[in-house]
Design a protein around this motif. Structure first.
Motif, PDB file in Angstrom:
ATOM      1  N   ILE A   1      40.622 -41.296 -41.093  1.00  0.00           N
ATOM      2  CA  ILE A   1      39.805 -42.251 -40.358  1.00  0.00           C
ATOM      3  C   ILE A   1      40.569 -43.558 -40.300  1.00  0.00           C
ATOM      4  CG2 ILE A   1      37.639 -43.540 -40.319  1.00  0.00           C
ATOM      5  CD1 ILE A   1      36.349 -41.153 -41.739  1.00  0.00           C
ATOM      6  N   ARG A   2      40.714 -44.094 -39.094  1.00  0.00           N
ATOM      7  CA  ARG A   2      41.449 -45.335 -38.877  1.00  0.00           C
ATOM      8  C   ARG A   2      40.493 -46.401 -38.370  1.00  0.00           C
ATOM      9  NH1 ARG A   2      45.609 -44.086 -41.740  1.00  0.00           N
ATOM     10  NH2 ARG A   2      46.961 -42.507 -40.885  1.00  0.00           N
ATOM     11  N   GLY A   3      40.720 -47.648 -38.770  1.00  0.00           N
ATOM     12  CA  GLY A   3      39.903 -48.764 -38.310  1.00  0.00           C
ATOM     13  C   GLY A   3      40.786 -49.942 -37.944  1.00  0.00           C
ATOM     14  N   ARG A   4      40.309 -50.733 -36.994  1.00  0.00           N
ATOM     15  CA  ARG A   4      41.079 -51.908 -36.589  1.00  0.00           C
ATOM     16  C   ARG A   4      40.136 -52.982 -36.070  1.00  0.00           C
ATOM     17  NH1 ARG A   4      41.485 -47.727 -33.939  1.00  0.00           N
ATOM     18  NH2 ARG A   4      41.135 -47.428 -31.736  1.00  0.00           N
ATOM     19  N   CYS A   5      40.637 -54.193 -36.074  1.00  0.00           N
ATOM     20  CA  CYS A   5      39.868 -55.342 -35.611  1.00  0.00           C
ATOM     21  C   CYS A   5      40.525 -55.898 -34.356  1.00  0.00           C
ATOM     22  CB  CYS A   5      39.834 -56.412 -36.698  1.00  0.00           C
ATOM     23  SG  CYS A   5      38.955 -57.910 -36.224  1.00  0.00           S
ATOM     24  N   TRP A   6      39.699 -56.311 -33.415  1.00  0.00           N
ATOM     25  CA  TRP A   6      40.158 -56.962 -32.193  1.00  0.00           C
ATOM     26  C   TRP A   6      39.331 -58.229 -32.025  1.00  0.00           C
ATOM     27  CZ3 TRP A   6      37.215 -57.252 -27.441  1.00  0.00           C
ATOM     28  CH2 TRP A   6      37.917 -57.827 -26.371  1.00  0.00           C
ATOM     29  N   VAL A   7      39.976 -59.331 -31.706  1.00  0.00           N
ATOM     30  CA  VAL A   7      39.274 -60.585 -31.484  1.00  0.00           C
ATOM     31  C   VAL A   7      39.096 -60.755 -29.980  1.00  0.00           C
ATOM     32  CG1 VAL A   7      39.287 -63.078 -31.847  1.00  0.00           C
ATOM     33  CG2 VAL A   7      40.290 -61.566 -33.576  1.00  0.00           C
ATOM     34  N   ASN A   8      37.826 -60.816 -29.540  1.00  0.00           N
ATOM     35  CA  ASN A   8      37.556 -60.927 -28.102  1.00  0.00           C
ATOM     36  C   ASN A   8      37.818 -62.356 -27.618  1.00  0.00           C
ATOM     37  OD1 ASN A   8      35.267 -62.503 -28.661  1.00  0.00           O
ATOM     38  ND2 ASN A   8      33.824 -60.872 -28.223  1.00  0.00           N
ATOM     39  N   PRO A   9      37.776 -62.583 -26.306  1.00  0.00           N
ATOM     40  CA  PRO A   9      38.065 -63.923 -25.771  1.00  0.00           C
ATOM     41  C   PRO A   9      37.131 -65.023 -26.304  1.00  0.00           C
ATOM     42  CG  PRO A   9      38.181 -62.310 -24.017  1.00  0.00           C
ATOM     43  CD  PRO A   9      37.647 -61.595 -25.228  1.00  0.00           C
TER      44      PRO A   9
ATOM     45  N   ASN B   1      35.091 -61.207 -33.837  1.00  0.00           N
ATOM     46  CA  ASN B   1      35.752 -59.994 -34.307  1.00  0.00           C
ATOM     47  C   ASN B   1      34.965 -58.774 -33.854  1.00  0.00           C
ATOM     48  OD1 ASN B   1      37.716 -61.432 -35.651  1.00  0.00           O
ATOM     49  ND2 ASN B   1      36.656 -61.375 -37.608  1.00  0.00           N
ATOM     50  N   LYS B   2      35.662 -57.811 -33.291  1.00  0.00           N
ATOM     51  CA  LYS B   2      35.082 -56.524 -32.910  1.00  0.00           C
ATOM     52  C   LYS B   2      35.864 -55.445 -33.650  1.00  0.00           C
ATOM     53  CE  LYS B   2      32.235 -58.272 -29.921  1.00  0.00           C
ATOM     54  NZ  LYS B   2      30.798 -58.160 -30.013  1.00  0.00           N
ATOM     55  N   TYR B   3      35.148 -54.506 -34.239  1.00  0.00           N
ATOM     56  CA  TYR B   3      35.788 -53.470 -35.037  1.00  0.00           C
ATOM     57  C   TYR B   3      35.669 -52.111 -34.345  1.00  0.00           C
ATOM     58  CZ  TYR B   3      35.892 -57.074 -38.533  1.00  0.00           C
ATOM     59  OH  TYR B   3      36.133 -58.254 -39.193  1.00  0.00           O
TER      60      TYR B   3
END
Length: 94
Positions: free
Chosen positions: A64-72, A76-78
């Motif tokens: 299982i892989r997880g990552r974070c993305w920062v929207n405009p 934080n969105k995971y």
């Protein structure tokens, strides 16, 4: 970790970029409330799905892989993904 179930879909390989390819497998688990689990195979692991048929009972070893993305907006969105790295037919019928 492992997921055991019946293959619902064995999708075609997708060439994402010149150096990256992936292929998706959907497995329906056998439990009181069956789940349809999307498992992603990447790079050389795509070839593991060639002999696998829809309806076949399989056991898939996964990470299982997880990552974070920062929207405009700066939030934080995971995101999670399930990556397969080994697959084997499971004896018996579901």
């Amino acid at each position: 970790m492992q997921i055991t179930g019946k293959v619902k879909e064995n999708q075609a390989e997708e060439q994402v970029s010149a150096s990256f390819r992936k292929r998706n497998l959907v497995v329906t688990t056998e439990e009181q409330f069956p789940q349809e689990i999307l498992i992603e195979f990447t790079q050389d692991k795509c070839d593991l799905l060639n002999p696998i048929s829809v309806g076949q009972a399989v056991t898939v070893d996964i990470n299982i892989r997880g990552r974070c993305w920062v929207n405009p907006q700066g939030e934080n969105k995971y995101f999670n993904s399930i990556q397969g790295w080994k697959i084997a037919p499971t004896p018996g019928t579901f």
